[in-house]
Design a protein around this motif. Structure first.
Motif, short mmCIF file in Angstrom:
data_model
loop_
_atom_site.label_atom_id
_atom_site.label_comp_id
_atom_site.label_asym_id
_atom_site.label_seq_id
_atom_site.Cartn_x
_atom_site.Cartn_y
_atom_site.Cartn_z
N GLY A 1 29.82 78.30 -32.93
CA GLY A 1 30.99 78.75 -32.19
C GLY A 1 32.03 79.41 -33.07
O GLY A 1 32.85 80.19 -32.60
N ALA A 2 31.98 79.11 -34.37
CA ALA A 2 32.91 79.70 -35.33
C ALA A 2 32.28 80.88 -36.09
O ALA A 2 32.86 81.37 -37.06
N GLY A 3 31.10 81.30 -35.65
CA GLY A 3 30.45 82.44 -36.29
C GLY A 3 29.64 82.09 -37.52
O GLY A 3 29.21 82.99 -38.26
N LEU A 4 29.39 80.79 -37.75
CA LEU A 4 28.62 80.36 -38.91
C LEU A 4 27.17 80.08 -38.53
O LEU A 4 26.87 79.79 -37.37
N ALA A 5 26.30 80.11 -39.50
CA ALA A 5 24.88 79.85 -39.25
C ALA A 5 24.65 78.37 -38.97
O ALA A 5 25.35 77.50 -39.50
N ALA A 6 23.68 78.10 -38.10
CA ALA A 6 23.30 76.72 -37.82
C ALA A 6 22.67 76.10 -39.07
O ALA A 6 22.06 76.79 -39.88
N GLU B 1 32.93 79.88 -46.23
CA GLU B 1 31.70 80.49 -45.73
C GLU B 1 32.05 81.81 -45.07
O GLU B 1 32.95 81.88 -44.23
N THR B 2 31.35 82.84 -45.45
CA THR B 2 31.63 84.18 -44.93
C THR B 2 31.43 84.23 -43.41
O THR B 2 30.47 83.68 -42.87
N GLY B 3 32.37 84.89 -42.76
CA GLY B 3 32.22 85.13 -41.32
C GLY B 3 32.85 84.11 -40.42
O GLY B 3 32.67 84.16 -39.19
N ASP B 4 33.63 83.17 -40.96
CA ASP B 4 34.27 82.15 -40.12
C ASP B 4 35.36 82.80 -39.28
O ASP B 4 36.39 83.23 -39.80
N THR B 5 35.12 82.90 -37.98
CA THR B 5 36.05 83.60 -37.10
C THR B 5 37.35 82.84 -36.87
O THR B 5 38.33 83.42 -36.39
N ARG B 6 37.39 81.57 -37.22
CA ARG B 6 38.60 80.78 -36.99
C ARG B 6 39.76 81.23 -37.87
O ARG B 6 40.93 81.03 -37.52
#
Length: 233
Positions: A147-152, A58-63
């Protein structure tokens, strides 16, 4: 039901996480992952392709950038294609170019024994198994995702409870980085082992039997003993 009851009275904030403590002034007390990363020759810890693929799913996962860093001669975070899965990139197929450990790499970095994030994911799973995909189950999952930058996510995203459980266990696999939980979930949870994970050669490797064990124990599966391949995460 018992897990749900206990999770509901567990940690209610990240500050409740129970961490190990290491004294960086004593080599006998170095953090185990820090010891491997800093002391062993040749950076022996590499990320596996399957794990990195999950982080990139998933795009944008800050982890991704929190857990791992690029390997040698590359600026790309790529997992080692240790099982020679077809279609691997040059970085994935070249072990020294595979991603290295970033989180927990220091000698004295705290390491969670019981974490708030683990409690939330246990709560989400137990709630769904007992009551279905409720607002409570979604809220616990979404705390991890956002918290990981993903959409709810919303209930309508999941056609079945099993589909929701697959997402919960996927997030648990990613979030509890190096905490040793995935093996138990692979064994106990069909939503994880049958729906999330591939079969055969793509099954992610968590621990590899040592060469000593492979040589001396006739009941131990034999790997490629002719190489010095590094352990993978």
């Amino acid at each position: 039901a018992s897990a749900l009851t206990v999770a509901a009275i567990g940690f209610n904030a990240a500050a409740g996480t129970v961490n190990t403590h290491f004294n960086v002034g004593l080599s006998t007390e170095y953090s185990p992952w820090g010891h491997w990363t800093q002391t062993e020759t040749g950076n022996p810890l590499r990320a596996a392709k399957f794990y990195v693929d999950q982080l990139k799913s998933e795009t944008g996962d800050t982890r991704l950038a929190v857990f791992l860093q690029p390997g040698a001669l590359t600026t790309v975070i790529a997992g080692h294609n240790i099982d020679a899965v077809a279609g691997g990139t040059v970085d994935e197929n070249t072990e020294p170019r595979a991603a290295r450990l970033l989180k927990y790499q220091g000698y004295g970095q705290a390491f969670p024994l019981i974490s708030y994030e683990e409690t939330l994911l246990i709560w989400a799973e137990a709630e769904a198994r007992v009551n279905g995909v409720t607002a409570t189950a979604l809220a616990r999952l979404n705390t991890i995702r956002t918290g990981a930058g993903l959409a709810a996510r919303i209930a309508g995203d999941f056609a079945t409870t099993a589909a929701f459980l697959t997402q919960v266990l996927k997030q648990k696999y990613i979030q509890l980085h190096l905490e040793g939980q995935a093996y138990h979930d692979m064994r106990r949870a069909p939503e994880f082992s049958r729906l999330l994970l591939p079969t055969g050669a793509d099954m992610p490797i968590r621990w590899i039997y040592s060469q000593d064990e492979q040589f001396t124990n006739p009941n131990c599966p034999r790997g490629d003993l002719g190489t010095t391949a590094n352990e993978v995460l």
